[in-house]
Design a protein around this motif. Structure first.
Motif, PDB file in Angstrom:
ATOM      1  N   LEU A 177      -9.857   9.993  -0.710  1.00  0.00           N
ATOM      2  CA  LEU A 177      -9.141   8.729  -0.616  1.00  0.00           C
ATOM      3  C   LEU A 177      -7.814   8.781  -1.350  1.00  0.00           C
ATOM      4  N   SER A 178      -7.588   9.891  -2.111  1.00  0.00           N
ATOM      5  CA  SER A 178      -6.341   9.960  -2.870  1.00  0.00           C
ATOM      6  C   SER A 178      -5.190  10.466  -2.010  1.00  0.00           C
ATOM      7  N   LEU A 179      -5.478  10.883  -0.782  1.00  0.00           N
ATOM      8  CA  LEU A 179      -4.422  11.416   0.080  1.00  0.00           C
ATOM      9  C   LEU A 179      -3.618  10.282   0.712  1.00  0.00           C
ATOM     10  N   SER A 180      -2.457  10.636   1.256  1.00  0.00           N
ATOM     11  CA  SER A 180      -1.657   9.633   1.961  1.00  0.00           C
ATOM     12  C   SER A 180      -2.291   9.375   3.322  1.00  0.00           C
ATOM     13  N   GLY A 181      -1.808   8.340   4.014  1.00  0.00           N
ATOM     14  CA  GLY A 181      -2.419   7.954   5.279  1.00  0.00           C
ATOM     15  C   GLY A 181      -2.392   9.074   6.303  1.00  0.00           C
ATOM     16  N   ALA A 226     -11.837   4.293  -5.432  1.00  0.00           N
ATOM     17  CA  ALA A 226     -10.612   3.506  -5.305  1.00  0.00           C
ATOM     18  C   ALA A 226      -9.914   3.914  -4.015  1.00  0.00           C
ATOM     19  N   TYR A 227      -9.603   2.957  -3.178  1.00  0.00           N
ATOM     20  CA  TYR A 227      -9.094   3.233  -1.843  1.00  0.00           C
ATOM     21  C   TYR A 227      -7.579   3.172  -1.867  1.00  0.00           C
ATOM     22  N   SER A 228      -6.934   4.313  -1.766  1.00  0.00           N
ATOM     23  CA  SER A 228      -5.477   4.282  -1.687  1.00  0.00           C
ATOM     24  C   SER A 228      -5.095   4.651  -0.265  1.00  0.00           C
ATOM     25  N   GLN A 229      -4.653   3.640   0.462  1.00  0.00           N
ATOM     26  CA  GLN A 229      -4.422   3.846   1.888  1.00  0.00           C
ATOM     27  C   GLN A 229      -3.156   4.669   2.115  1.00  0.00           C
ATOM     28  N   PHE A 230      -2.061   4.289   1.497  1.00  0.00           N
ATOM     29  CA  PHE A 230      -0.804   4.999   1.742  1.00  0.00           C
ATOM     30  C   PHE A 230      -0.151   5.400   0.432  1.00  0.00           C
ATOM     31  N   GLN A 265      -4.737  11.708   5.309  1.00  0.00           N
ATOM     32  CA  GLN A 265      -6.108  11.273   5.537  1.00  0.00           C
ATOM     33  C   GLN A 265      -6.492  11.461   6.994  1.00  0.00           C
TER      34      GLN A 265
END
Lengths: 313, 731
Positions: free
Chosen positions: A208-212, B727-731, A215
């Protein structure tokens, strides 16, 4: 690219063909008026509940199909979402599904790995065959079927675990615990998804630490980790910025040949860029299906041209 | 929106601006201006106010508990005062307050104290009468009061013993006679009384004259009241008019005196010495103390003892074998400090012998008896097997008895050695009392302590509180068994409730098809959270203890019957009962957490070819874990603070025997246990010595709150670690 010979195609309706055999470049007012009339007629008829046969280009019959959809219908409860869709998905090629929202392209895609089974009240008719074996038969092992199909969703959905675990998830659920095998698959899949260089030093950080965009490529890596027969991409770039979209598109082009890819997209340019074949759908009906160049340059049907050029939809 | 613009808006709406064109626009910009609700500020104040009230209430309660609980163990000075009664009170001042002192109270005081009290009250009484005189004249006032005075007189008369015993005809004659006399001579009596009071108020020494008058009237009334029969009483008031007016005057003054009271300051002294005085505490009113008699005696020493509570006094001599070795307090103290640790060591040895060694022998004996009893149950009494076993048992018993006698003799010799040492202490009243050194737990000359020594005593008391068994009906000593019981019971409860709650929630959320049945189940679970906890207690007692527990006893512990093993309250049944009680909390929280797991994640997993269970186990559960932890925290907080059901299913007043020891199978879940919440209830409402127990109530409450906070903090820490992971980091 040789022009298709529509007369030879068995499914082609000659009356309709006559209407659509007009010169696409004709810009005189009468032609436009006729176009509008035809389009209205055909789409209105579909909207009124009539079923019209699909315009399927004959070149597709020459390709060897890995997946064959035959007269597939689907209902959500009482509402019918797909009407007698018949398609051959060529092996090793990229096939794009386009069409306005609600036209049933995602539903069709999700029917291929039977994800629609998870929704209450879904009923199907017709058949789908993978390697000449029905995938809708009650005795089909859905779990095995899904393992043969990698799927990537609209929104990146990495699991709340490390990058490494995300990629090898399909193997983990198969009970594979051999570290060497897992590491090898992880590297191969991440390289396949063009993500290896970016994450190779932080495989144990959370996915979840990656960018969109990363991901989404991680999800593609996950989808190809189990070496599936078919890769199903459901609007894979709709939640991504142009740069990330570009990377994912390049990736899809690279994956073609290795995998059979079925991609749903809203983006005409994307469909034109990445796919070999394109199917245009409208309100649950397959309207036209053919080689991408043909669909985008000289489609048989006016409706298709109007949609691909942005005049409608 | 800034304050300035609001003010602008107000000024605009109140006084029309000279340029009308700008007004509507300005008003629109600041949010309507007219409607109060259109501005968010009033609601902001309302919400903020509600929050402040909540916070103030919670913080107030916490501060009260913290202050009262934290100051309990602080060693304060020992004060000595002499009262006017001639008593000397020595002890710690534990409470200060004011009470209403009136003429009604002074009857209970002894002579010198009464004088002081009267001296306090008289000026007020006198002022009251002066005020009446100044306002509308005493005579007028008496006239207005005549009805109540007469009623008081009739009441007094009819209550006298000789009147009560007299025949009805005489009784009626007396009361009628008084009424007639009063109505006939009303005005003259009133004038008489009023003029007497006025004369007294005008005298040089007003107070003395007034009270001399009152005194004389009281005497007259007393004399009249002691007349032997109603006829004579009637005669007395008929023949001598002064008698009636005196009685009337006395009634009037007495009635008026009821309204006279003053706030008197008093202090509560913890005086200890229960075996001599039969009380632990004494109230001392300030006016009842001898002036300048208060002091903090240098050698006043506080003794905390094993029995009888505290003792306050001055060390007189230290006796060894009945011979005084030291006689000067300083020397006695020095000698005591030298001897006491040795004596206490012996006492600890003795206690260990008594508890662990004797306990071991008792355990073995009980085991042997149970073995014999099972053989008896299996083969019948007097069967050859039983005869054989009985022989063995008797041999074993003899052996154990011998070991027991040996331990007893060891204990006896330690006791004998300890009995040689005792301290003679002089109490404040001059009595001498011998305190065996072995009985003294902690002692200190309170008035000689510096700050660091006080701090040392403070912490040593805390340590005793946390680590020791209770004494003196729980009001002294420690609460270690209660801490242990609370923690273990709560953990056991969590261990039971979390898996069950999570499984149930998983079925409801993941597997069950939404429909009427699921809705009913869900409503039932939510309602379960509202059931009074005592109902769970009753259910636990009936179902767990009496049904399941009794069945277990029948099957596995038959030899012990009729005394129950599992068939009565115990820590396991308590944990299970509380698990039932907190189940809804866990289920609801888990369901919420499961519902919050995004659908896309489940689909992602399923699309990879995972089965439903694999998806739940690998994706859904880890993701929902923080929410599940929240449910567990809530359940633990609820369970640890719950008392009512525990009273029925196993919490007891005193259970120094922990449910874990060195005897197989080491963990005894059937044993009853102590619980801090129940301990608080017991101290506060069941204690003999409630005044001494009160500070312990606060301290125990503080401890319970701290314990729950600690357990919650641990769980919250765990949860935040999990949350960080997801923890959800979308962008």
């Amino acid at each position: 690219m040789p022009r298709a010979q529509p007369q030879k195609h068995p499914f082609t309706d000659t009356t309709m063909q006559n209407e659509t055999m007009k010169e696409p470049n004709a810009q005189d007012s009468s032609a436009v008026a006729t176009n509008g009339q035809t389009q209205l007629r055909r789409l209105e008829r579909i909207a009124a509940g009539e079923h019209l046969p699909s315009e399927i280009h004959p070149e597709i019959m020459d390709e060897s199909a890995i997946l064959e959809i035959k007269d597939f219908c689907l209902w959500y409860g009482a509402k019918q979402a797909l009407f007698d869709v018949s398609m051959r998905i060529p092996a090793g090629k990229v096939t794009a599904l386009i069409g306005p929202s609600g036209c049933g392209k995602s539903t069709l895609l999700r029917s291929v790995n039977r994800m629609n089974d998870l929704i209450d009240g879904v009923r199907t008719d017709g058949d789908m065959q993978l390697y000449d074996q029905s995938i809708l038969a009650p005795d089909v092992d859905v779990i095995e079927l899904r393992k043969m199909m990698g799927m990537v969703f609209q929104k990146p959905n990495p699991f709340p675990m490390s990058i490494f675990e995300n990629v090898v998830y399909p193997l983990r659920i198969d009970g594979e615990n051999n570290r060497a095998v897992l590491e090898e698959v992880c590297e191969r899949s991440l390289r396949g998804a063009a993500l290896w260089g970016e994450v190779k030093d932080r495989l144990h950080e959370s996915g979840l630490s990656l960018s969109g965009g990363q991901q989404q490529r991680l999800c593609i890596a996950r989808a190809i980790a189990s070496e599936p027969e078919v890769l199903l991409l459901d609007e894979p770039c709709s939640a991504l910025d142009p740069v990330s979209s570009g990377k994912v598109e390049d990736l899809i082009s690279e994956l073609a040949g290795q995998y059979t890819v079925l991609v749903v997209t809203h983006n005409m340019q994307q469909a034109a860029r990445v796919s070999d074949y394109t199917a245009f759908m409208y309100l649950g009906h397959l309207i036209e299906y053919g080689k991408t160049e043909v669909i985008f340059s000289e489609p048989r049907l006016r409706e298709t041209e109007d949609y691909t050029t942005g005049r409608f939809g | 929106m800034s304050i300035d613009t609001i003010n602008d808006a107000d000024s605009v709406s109140e006084s029309p601006s000279p340029e009308p064109s700008s007004t509507p626009l300005k008003r629109r910009l600041v949010g309507g201006g007219q409607s109060l609700a259109a501005r968010s500020e009033p609601m902001l104040w309302l919400h903020g106010g509600a929050l402040v009230i909540c916070v103030v209430m919670i913080i107030g309660l916490l501060l009260l508990v913290l202050y009262q609980g934290a100051t309990t163990f602080w060693p304060v000075a020992i004060t000595q005062v002499r009262t006017l009664d001639g008593d000397t009170v020595l002890g710690e001042v534990t409470r200060n307050d004011h009470y209403h002192l009136g003429y009604g109270d002074i009857g209970t005081f002894s002579e010198p104290v009464r004088e002081e009290a009267v001296a306090l009250l008289n000026p007020i009484f006198q002022k009251k009468l002066s005020k009446i005189e100044d306002r509308d004249g005493v005579a007028e006032f008496i006239n207005r009061q005549s009805e109540s005075v007469e009623r008081s007189l009739q009441k007094l008369t009819s209550g006298l013993p000789q009147v009560v015993e007299a025949p009805a005809i005489q009784r009626n004659a007396l009361t009628d006679g008084i009424s007639q006399l009063l109505s006939a001579k009303q005005s003259s009596i009133e004038t008489q009384v009023a003029s007497d009071i006025k004369t007294a108020l005008q005298a040089d020494d007003t107070g003395a004259a007034l009270f001399a008058l009152w005194q004389s009237w009281q005497d007259a009334e007393a004399a009249w009241s002691s007349t032997p029969n109603p006829d004579a009483m009637l005669d007395a008031i008929q023949s001598d008019g002064d008698v009636l007016s005196s009685i009337y005057g006395n009634r009037f003054l007495t009635l008026q005196s009821f309204d006279v009271e003053t706030a008197a300051h008093r202090r509560l002294f913890r005086t200890g010495n229960y075996e001599l005085t039969n009380e632990h505490f004494t109230w001392v009113s300030d006016f009842a103390t001898e002036p300048d008699s208060e002091s903090d005696p240098e050698w006043a020493v506080l003794f905390e003892r094993l029995t009888w509570g505290r003792f306050y006094g001055v060390p007189k001599e230290l006796q060894v074998d009945g011979e005084a070795t030291e006689t000067d307090p300083q020397a006695v103290w020095a000698k005591f400090l030298e001897l006491h640790p040795v004596v206490r060591d012996r006492w600890h040895q003795r206690r260990d012998l008594e508890i662990s060694d004797t306990g071991q022998i008792n355990h073995e004996l009980e085991q042997a008896r149970l073995d014999l009893r099972s053989i008896e149950l299996a083969n019948g009494k007097d069967s050859p097997e039983w005869e054989e076993a009985n022989k063995q048992f008797l041999a074993e018993k003899e052996k154990l008895d011998k070991a027991f006698a040996e331990i007893r003799s060891q204990i006896q010799s330690l006791d004998d050695e300890n009995d040689r040492y005792q301290m003679i202490v002089t109490t404040s009243t001059g009595q001498e009392h011998a305190i065996p050194l072995a009985d003294i737990v902690r002692t200190y000359p309170a008035n000689q302590l510096g700050f660091s020594e006080r701090l040392g005593i403070y912490f040593s008391r805390w340590w005793e509180f946390l680590s020791d068994d209770p004494r003196e009906a729980n009001s002294e000593g420690g609460v270690f068994p209660a801490i242990w019981g609370t923690v273990v019971m709560t953990l056991l409860m969590s261990v039971v409730v979390v898996p069950f709650g999570v499984l149930a929630a998983l079925y409801l959320r993941e597997y069950a098809k939404a429909g009427l049945m699921v809705s009913i189940v869900r409503i039932a679970i939510n309602n379960l959270a509202g059931v009074p906890s005592i109902v769970f207690g009753v259910f636990g007692l009936g179902f767990f203890c009496y049904l399941i527990g009794a069945s277990i006893d029948q099957l596995f512990f038959e030899a012990k019957l009729p005394s129950p093993t599992f068939g009565t309250g115990g820590i396991m049944w308590a944990a299970l009962t509380l698990a039932l009680l907190t189940l809804p909390v866990v289920i609801v929280a888990t369901e919420e957490a499961l519902a919050a797991v995004p659908r896309s994640m489940r689909e992602g997993s399923l699309a990879c070819g995972a089965t439903k269970w694999q998806t739940i186990r690998r994706i859904v559960l880890p993701r929902a874990m923080p929410g599940i932890m929240t449910g567990m925290i809530l359940a633990m907080a609820r369970g640890a603070g719950e008392v009512a059901p525990l009273m029925l299913v196993g919490a007891v007043k005193l259970a120094p025997e922990l449910p874990m020891d060195g005897h197989v199978p080491f963990v005894h879940l059937e044993r009853s246990f102590m619980h801090l919440g129940f301990h608080i209830y017991d101290l506060g409402f069941q204690s003999q010595n409630s005044e001494a127990a009160k500070p312990m109530v606060f301290t125990t409450t503080l401890l319970l709150i701290a314990l729950i906070a600690l357990m919650n903090l641990l769980a919250i820490g765990l949860r935040s670690r999990l949350k960080k992971k997801f923890a959800y980091s979308q962008f």
